[in-house]
Motif scaffolding. Sequence first.
Motif, PDB file in Angstrom:
ATOM      1  N   ALA A 186     -10.172   5.439  -8.674  1.00  0.00           N
ATOM      2  CA  ALA A 186     -10.301   4.299  -8.102  1.00  0.00           C
ATOM      3  C   ALA A 186     -11.293   3.444  -8.470  1.00  0.00           C
ATOM      4  O   ALA A 186     -12.571   3.377  -8.279  1.00  0.00           O
ATOM      5  N   HIS A 212       0.789  -1.204  -0.087  1.00  0.00           N
ATOM      6  CA  HIS A 212       0.040  -0.170  -0.099  1.00  0.00           C
ATOM      7  C   HIS A 212       0.947   1.375  -0.091  1.00  0.00           C
ATOM      8  O   HIS A 212       1.849   1.405   0.926  1.00  0.00           O
ATOM      9  N   TYR A 259      -6.988   0.055  -1.550  1.00  0.00           N
ATOM     10  CA  TYR A 259      -6.061  -0.461  -2.720  1.00  0.00           C
ATOM     11  C   TYR A 259      -4.786  -1.047  -2.064  1.00  0.00           C
ATOM     12  O   TYR A 259      -3.825  -0.287  -1.493  1.00  0.00           O
ATOM     13  N   TRP A 309      -1.075  -3.221  -3.782  1.00  0.00           N
ATOM     14  CA  TRP A 309      -0.407  -3.567  -5.037  1.00  0.00           C
ATOM     15  C   TRP A 309       0.135  -4.821  -4.932  1.00  0.00           C
ATOM     16  O   TRP A 309       0.309  -5.260  -3.758  1.00  0.00           O
ATOM     17  N   ALA A 353      -8.587  -4.298  -4.569  1.00  0.00           N
ATOM     18  CA  ALA A 353      -9.270  -3.164  -3.997  1.00  0.00           C
ATOM     19  C   ALA A 353     -10.239  -4.326  -2.847  1.00  0.00           C
ATOM     20  O   ALA A 353     -10.780  -5.272  -3.112  1.00  0.00           O
ATOM     21  N   GLN A 361      -3.834  -5.007  -8.762  1.00  0.00           N
ATOM     22  CA  GLN A 361      -4.210  -4.282  -7.666  1.00  0.00           C
ATOM     23  C   GLN A 361      -5.292  -5.114  -7.113  1.00  0.00           C
ATOM     24  O   GLN A 361      -6.010  -5.964  -7.678  1.00  0.00           O
TER      25      GLN A 361
END
Lengths: 81, 161
Positions: B23, B3, B30, B32, B142, B140
């Motif tokens: 977003a 993050h 979020y 990575w 979410a 990513q």
Amino acid sequence: MVDLKELEKEIDALLETETPETLKKWLLEYRNENLETYMGLGSYFRSPLKLETCTIQPTKPQNIFDSTNDDSCDHKYANAA
Amino acid sequence: MFHTQERRDVRLTKAVECSRDNAWLGTAWYFWYHEDDAISWGNKSKKRTGYYEIYEADINRENILDTVFNEESYLFWLKQIEKVKKILLMAGEKPTLKELNEYFKRKDIWTRFSGVMFQDISFNADYFIIKYFQYKKRIQLAVYDYSIVSNFNLHFEGKCT
């Protein structure tokens, strides 16, 4: 684990209750609720949305952010221009 | 997973929730998948203080809609997005991907999942072997349900280039 086939049935049932007009209404309400713009360094961000009236008319730019590329997710300001 | 945030006076104890227009999986926390994408994001978009922070966390992905590595999930997600998009286009509206995803979130559809994992295209030049050929997925996650996140800690701090 979510059963995707069952979930898809729910989605289809949900969408059966929607029409283009109801979805459009949802979308426009969502957009109004999330009206936000960001101010860059020494300039104003020009939103494509035109406000009919605006009582805030600063005479000179104010440096709120250090970077025009600021992507901090916790900074949200209403359009002042 | 990772993050990215700008360096602040106080270390984060939790990821920052994001609801910006870009977003595009909707309001979520979020993360990575790849560390180098987290760093690239720090250099690109977290420059306000001149330094960025990369946090890492363990994430329980058992109940994630994984559109990256799971074909069924990807096709399912794509199909549902297309359904709503089609109706909105009939109404003369052009929704953004974020708006489409927010619809499903607010109708408690996407929230059946703890999050959605997806990929987009990175313009990180380090990924290009042949110019314009992106060989590495920029992935990513979410997160909608923060309880799946644990051991959130500062990984390192970097100076923006």
